[in-house]
Design a protein around this motif. Structure first.
Motif, PDB file in Angstrom:
ATOM      1  N   VAL A  29       0.852  -1.196   0.000  1.00  0.00           N
ATOM      2  CA  VAL A  29       0.000   0.000   0.000  1.00  0.00           C
ATOM      3  C   VAL A  29       0.882   1.239   0.000  1.00  0.00           C
ATOM      4  CG1 VAL A  29      -1.908  -1.170   1.170  1.00  0.00           C
ATOM      5  CG2 VAL A  29      -0.210   0.059   2.531  1.00  0.00           C
ATOM      6  N   THR A  35      -2.036   5.219   2.970  1.00  0.00           N
ATOM      7  CA  THR A  35      -2.898   4.093   3.342  1.00  0.00           C
ATOM      8  C   THR A  35      -2.262   3.285   4.469  1.00  0.00           C
ATOM      9  OG1 THR A  35      -3.787   3.994   1.094  1.00  0.00           O
ATOM     10  CG2 THR A  35      -4.065   2.032   2.467  1.00  0.00           C
ATOM     11  N   ARG A  79      -2.872   5.033   7.670  1.00  0.00           N
ATOM     12  CA  ARG A  79      -4.291   4.873   8.037  1.00  0.00           C
ATOM     13  C   ARG A  79      -4.530   3.492   8.648  1.00  0.00           C
ATOM     14  NH1 ARG A  79      -9.256   4.750   3.773  1.00  0.00           N
ATOM     15  NH2 ARG A  79     -10.918   4.618   5.291  1.00  0.00           N
ATOM     16  N   ARG A 133      -8.612  -1.126  -0.576  1.00  0.00           N
ATOM     17  CA  ARG A 133      -7.361  -0.389  -0.360  1.00  0.00           C
ATOM     18  C   ARG A 133      -6.201  -1.324  -0.049  1.00  0.00           C
ATOM     19  NH1 ARG A 133      -7.570   5.252   0.936  1.00  0.00           N
ATOM     20  NH2 ARG A 133      -9.679   6.052   0.755  1.00  0.00           N
ATOM     21  N   TRP A 179      -4.292  -6.364   4.883  1.00  0.00           N
ATOM     22  CA  TRP A 179      -4.339  -5.331   5.928  1.00  0.00           C
ATOM     23  C   TRP A 179      -3.366  -5.667   7.057  1.00  0.00           C
ATOM     24  CZ3 TRP A 179      -6.151  -5.677  11.100  1.00  0.00           C
ATOM     25  CH2 TRP A 179      -6.155  -4.448  11.777  1.00  0.00           C
TER      26      TRP A 179
END
Length: 165
Positions: free
Chosen positions: A28, A32, A35, A74, A101
């Motif tokens: 990413v 991102t 985040r 994302r 993630w």
């Protein structure tokens, strides 16, 4: 000693194999990633509060369906559209998104453990806080009457339905 080009020593791509195909998830971007780190910190704080009995509002960290899809999109980048085009089942997309993630927010080892456990928080060997937060988010409400349905009852009912009279 001079610094080497980081791209020569850091393999940031995440390779996720599924049914003979390997989906290569690029890292990413920095925004991102930051985040995702903030989201992980909030989830860890909520898990710690729940563990210690402190009050917290689960809605502060719970993602609605659109936010969850955005998180996966994302995290997976172009692989998100590739998986949709390949019509992978929802559980596969979900595990892939969470794995990406975890890779961005925590580390490769945690992501790999999650992937290898097919997203089961009870089998993931990663970060303790991550496991506990994931466990809380996947719990299902039991029977309101306090009764449970046993496996033998389910099997017997299924077998009975399958027989012709």
């Amino acid at each position: 000693m001079a610094f080497v080009d980081l791209s020569e020593v850091l393999d940031a791509d995440l390779s996720l194999p599924y049914k003979g195909k390997t989906y290569v998830v690029p890292p990413v971007d920095a925004e991102t990633g930051l985040r995702f780190q903030r989201l992980a910190a909030v989830a860890a704080q909520a898990a710690k509060a729940a563990e210690s009995g402190e009050a917290f509002n689960p809605d502060d960290i719970a993602l609605d369906d659109d936010q969850e899809a955005d998180l996966f999109e994302r995290a997976l980048g172009p692989v998100y559209d590739e998986m949709l085009a390949d019509r992978v089942p929802w559980p596969v997309l979900k595990v892939a998104g969470m794995t990406a993630w975890l890779d961005a927010a925590f580390n490769r080892e945690t992501a790999e453990a999650y992937w290898n456990a097919a997203g089961s928080p009870n089998q993931t060997a990663g970060n303790r806080t991550t496991r506990r937060a994931a466990d809380r988010s996947t719990r299902r409400q039991g029977s309101a009457s306090g009764t449970t349905r046993t496996r033998s009852t389910t099997t017997k009912a299924t077998a009975t339905r399958g027989r012709k009279s």
